[in-house]
Design an enzyme around this catalytic site. Structure first.
Site, mmCIF file in Angstrom:
data_model
loop_
_atom_site.group_PDB
_atom_site.id
_atom_site.type_symbol
_atom_site.label_atom_id
_atom_site.label_comp_id
_atom_site.label_asym_id
_atom_site.label_seq_id
_atom_site.Cartn_x
_atom_site.Cartn_y
_atom_site.Cartn_z
ATOM 1 C CG ASP A 143 -2.056 -0.924 1.188
ATOM 2 O OD1 ASP A 143 -2.356 -1.435 0.097
ATOM 3 O OD2 ASP A 143 -2.680 -1.158 2.238
ATOM 4 N NE ARG A 193 -4.295 -2.065 -4.788
ATOM 5 C CZ ARG A 193 -4.051 -2.589 -3.573
ATOM 6 N NH1 ARG A 193 -3.782 -1.812 -2.560
ATOM 7 N NH2 ARG A 193 -4.060 -3.896 -3.402
HETATM 8 C C1 LIG Z 1 -8.394 -1.166 -4.023
HETATM 9 C C2 LIG Z 1 -8.026 0.167 -3.444
HETATM 10 C C3 LIG Z 1 -6.829 0.301 -2.774
HETATM 11 C C4 LIG Z 1 -6.460 1.542 -2.256
HETATM 12 N N1 LIG Z 1 -5.223 1.671 -1.671
HETATM 13 C C5 LIG Z 1 -4.820 2.913 -1.307
HETATM 14 C C6 LIG Z 1 -3.497 3.129 -0.840
HETATM 15 O O1 LIG Z 1 -2.673 2.208 -0.742
HETATM 16 N N2 LIG Z 1 -3.135 4.391 -0.492
HETATM 17 C C7 LIG Z 1 -4.008 5.453 -0.582
HETATM 18 O O2 LIG Z 1 -3.621 6.594 -0.286
HETATM 19 N N3 LIG Z 1 -5.274 5.261 -1.004
HETATM 20 C C8 LIG Z 1 -5.702 4.021 -1.347
HETATM 21 N N4 LIG Z 1 -6.982 3.858 -1.800
HETATM 22 C C9 LIG Z 1 -7.996 4.932 -1.608
HETATM 23 C C10 LIG Z 1 -8.003 5.911 -2.760
HETATM 24 O O3 LIG Z 1 -6.813 6.663 -2.758
HETATM 25 C C11 LIG Z 1 -9.190 6.884 -2.646
HETATM 26 O O4 LIG Z 1 -9.104 7.634 -1.473
HETATM 27 C C12 LIG Z 1 -10.551 6.204 -2.695
HETATM 28 O O5 LIG Z 1 -10.576 5.109 -3.555
HETATM 29 C C13 LIG Z 1 -11.636 7.194 -3.156
HETATM 30 O O6 LIG Z 1 -11.356 7.651 -4.459
HETATM 31 P P1 LIG Z 1 -12.186 7.209 -5.772
HETATM 32 O O7 LIG Z 1 -11.211 6.991 -6.862
HETATM 33 O O8 LIG Z 1 -13.071 6.079 -5.451
HETATM 34 O O9 LIG Z 1 -12.997 8.488 -6.197
HETATM 35 P P2 LIG Z 1 -14.030 9.400 -5.432
HETATM 36 O O10 LIG Z 1 -14.266 10.532 -6.348
HETATM 37 O O11 LIG Z 1 -13.531 9.716 -4.056
HETATM 38 O O12 LIG Z 1 -15.315 8.510 -5.303
HETATM 39 C C14 LIG Z 1 -16.135 8.171 -6.411
HETATM 40 C C15 LIG Z 1 -17.444 7.609 -5.875
HETATM 41 O O13 LIG Z 1 -17.200 6.404 -5.134
HETATM 42 C C16 LIG Z 1 -18.012 6.360 -3.964
HETATM 43 N N5 LIG Z 1 -17.119 6.457 -2.775
HETATM 44 C C17 LIG Z 1 -15.791 6.713 -2.771
HETATM 45 N N6 LIG Z 1 -15.305 6.681 -1.500
HETATM 46 C C18 LIG Z 1 -16.360 6.416 -0.698
HETATM 47 C C19 LIG Z 1 -16.506 6.260 0.705
HETATM 48 N N7 LIG Z 1 -15.470 6.344 1.517
HETATM 49 N N8 LIG Z 1 -17.742 5.993 1.217
HETATM 50 C C20 LIG Z 1 -18.793 5.857 0.400
HETATM 51 N N9 LIG Z 1 -18.723 5.995 -0.965
HETATM 52 C C21 LIG Z 1 -17.529 6.267 -1.502
HETATM 53 C C22 LIG Z 1 -18.941 7.538 -4.043
HETATM 54 O O14 LIG Z 1 -20.082 7.092 -4.748
HETATM 55 C C23 LIG Z 1 -18.148 8.525 -4.875
HETATM 56 O O15 LIG Z 1 -18.954 9.451 -5.521
HETATM 57 C C24 LIG Z 1 -7.352 2.638 -2.364
HETATM 58 C C25 LIG Z 1 -8.557 2.494 -3.049
HETATM 59 C C26 LIG Z 1 -8.896 1.289 -3.592
HETATM 60 C C27 LIG Z 1 -10.186 1.172 -4.349
#
Ligand SMILES: Cc1cc2nc3c(=O)[nH]c(=O)nc-3n(C[C@H](O)[C@H](O)[C@H](O)COP(=O)(O)OP(=O)(O)OC[C@H]3O[C@@H](n4cnc5c(N)ncnc54)[C@H](O)[C@@H]3O)c2cc1C
Length: 316
Positions: A143, A193
Site C-alpha cells: 500500500d 495499483r
Molecule cells: C483497491 C483500493 C486500494 C487503495 N489503496 C490505497 C493506498 O494504498 N493508499 C491510498 O492513499 N489510497 C488508497 N486507496 C484509496 C483511494 O486513494 C481513494 O481515497 C478512494 O478510492 C476514493 O477515491 P475514488 O477513486 O473512489 O474516487 P471518489 O471521487 O472519491 O469517489 C467516487 C465515488 O465512489 C463512492 N465512494 C468513494 N469513496 C467512498 C466512501 N469512503 N464511502 C462511500 N462511498 C464512496 C462515491 O459514490 C463517490 O462518488 C485505495 C482504493 C482502492 C479502491
C-alpha cells in the site's frame, strides 16, 4: 476531492476524537460497513462470499505506523497465517481465475517507522512475506501511505522485485511525482495499483483539487495501459472506470490483462456489474482491530459521511 476531507483528517488525528470515535456505538455500525470482521475467521467467511460472487480479493491486516518491534513481528506472523488461509480457498467462480489472491500490506505496519533501522526492518519483513506468498501462490501488493514514506517504500519494492516480480506497487495520482513513478514502473512491467490518494498532503507535494487529481489519474492510467505492466484500476469513480474500459479496448487488453479494484463495502452493485460482464474485479478487504485510521480515511472521502462523524462525536 471532498473539500471537507482535510478538516476530517486533521480532526481524526486528535487523541480526544480518536477516543470518542472508537468507543461510540454509532461507529460500530459504520465500521461493519467497511471492515467485515476483527478476526481471521470472520475475514475468511467474508472472502468466501466475495469469491463465490465472482470477485477476487486483496486482504489487508489492519495496522499502521507501528512503533514497537513486537507489534511488527506479530503483524508478520498474522500475514503468514493469512497467506496459508487464502491459498486454501476456491477461486473457480472468479472470471480469469488464474490470477492469484492477494494480500495488501503497509510497510509502516512491518516496522518502517521504527527509527533509523525501520526501513531495513520493513524491507526484511516484506521479503519474509513475499517468500511465503511465492510458495503459496498468493500475490503481495504494498500500500501507499503518506508522502514522507513514498521514497522509502518504492526503494523497498525496487529492491524486492527482481526476486518477486509479481510484487505490486500502489501509486497515488495526487502526488506530483506519480507520473514519473508510473512511467518507471510501467517500463519495468510492474503490477501497479493506481488510486487517487487518501492522505492529507500539502500543496508542495500533491494536487489539492478534485479536477486536478482526476486529470493526473487519467495521465497515469494512460501510461500504465500503454505499457507492459498489469494496471490495477483502484477507483469507484464512474468516469475513471469508463475511461479504463475505453483505454483497455484501445490498447487491446483482454479482461484478464488488467483489474478493476474497489474497497469492501463501497459501490458493491458496480463491483457485481463489472464481474458479471466478465471483467476481473478485486475487492480490497481489511480486517482486524486497528480500524481507526482506515475508517477515518473512508469517512473523509465522502461529504455525506460528515454527518456520521459529527453524530459519533456528539455521542448519539
Ligand atoms: C483497491 C483500493 C486500494 C487503495 N489503496 C490505497 C493506498 O494504498 N493508499 C491510498 O492513499 N489510497 C488508497 N486507496 C484509496 C483511494 O486513494 C481513494 O481515497 C478512494 O478510492 C476514493 O477515491 P475514488 O477513486 O473512489 O474516487 P471518489 O471521487 O472519491 O469517489 C467516487 C465515488 O465512489 C463512492 N465512494 C468513494 N469513496 C467512498 C466512501 N469512503 N464511502 C462511500 N462511498 C464512496 C462515491 O459514490 C463517490 O462518488 C485505495 C482504493 C482502492 C479502491
Amino acid at each position: 476531492m471532498n473539500p471537507l476531507r482535510p478538516v476530517i483528517l486533521a480532526a481524526a488525528g486528535s487523541d480526544r476524537v480518536k477516543r470518542t470515535l472508537t468507543t461510540s456505538p454509532v461507529s460500530a455500525s459504520m465500521v461493519r460497513r467497511f471492515v467485515p470482521g476483527e478476526t481471521r475467521s470472520a475475514l475468511v467467511a467474508a472472502v468466501r462470499e466475495l469469491l463465490a460472487s465472482g470477485r477476487a480479493v486483496s486482504v489487508d491486516f489492519l495496522g499502521e505506523y507501528t512503533t514497537d518491534r513486537a507489534r511488527a513481528d506479530s503483524a508478520v506472523a498474522e500475514y503468514l497465517a493469512l497467506i496459508n488461509d487464502l491459498a486454501a480457498l476456491d477461486t473457480s467462480a472468479v472470471p480469469g481465475g488464474a490470477a492469484p489472491l492477494e494480500v495488501s500490506v503497509k510497510l509502516s505496519a512491518l516496522g518502517q517507522s521504527l527509527g533509523a533501522d525501520g526501513p531495513a526492518i520493513a524491507a526484511e519483513n516484506l521479503r519474509v512475506l513475499c517468500t511465503k506468498a511465492g510458495e503459496a501462490g498468493v500475490w503481495v501488493t504494498v500500500d501507499a501511505e503518506d508522502h514522507t514514506t513514498t521514497a522509502s517504500t518504492l526503494a523497498a519494492i525496487r529492491q524486492a522485485r527482481p526476486e518477486f516480480p509479481w510484487l505490486g506497487t500502489v501509486v497515488q495520482a495526487y502526488l506530483y511525482r506519480s507520473e514519473d513513478d508510473c512511467r518507471d514502473l510501467a517500463n519495468a512491467g510492474a503490477r501497479v495499483r493506481l488510486c487517487k490518494g487518501a492522505y492529507r498532503e500539502p500543496d508542495t507535494v500533491a494536487h489539492q483539487h478534485r479536477a486536478e487529481v482526476d486529470r493526473a489519474y487519467l495521465r497515469c492510467l494512460h501510461t500504465l495501459m500503454h505499457g507492459p505492466s498489469r494496471p490495477l484500476v483502484a477507483s469507484h469513480d464512474p468516469a475513471l472506470i469508463a475511461a479504463a474500459a475505453a483505454l483497455a479496448a484501445q490498447t487491446g487488453r483482454a479482461p484478464g490483462d488488467f483489474e478493476y479494484q474497489m474497497l469492501y463495502g463501497i459501490r458493491t452493485d458496480e463491483q457485481l456489474r463489472l464481474a458479471a460482464r466478465g471483467d476481473f474485479v478485486r475487492v480490497y478487504v481489511p480486517y482486524g482491530t486497528q480500524w481507526y485510521g482506515y475508517l477515518t480515511r473512508r469517512l473523509a472521502e465522502r461529504p455525506a459521511n460528515l454527518a456520521f462523524f459529527l453524530r459519533a462525536l456528539a455521542g448519539n
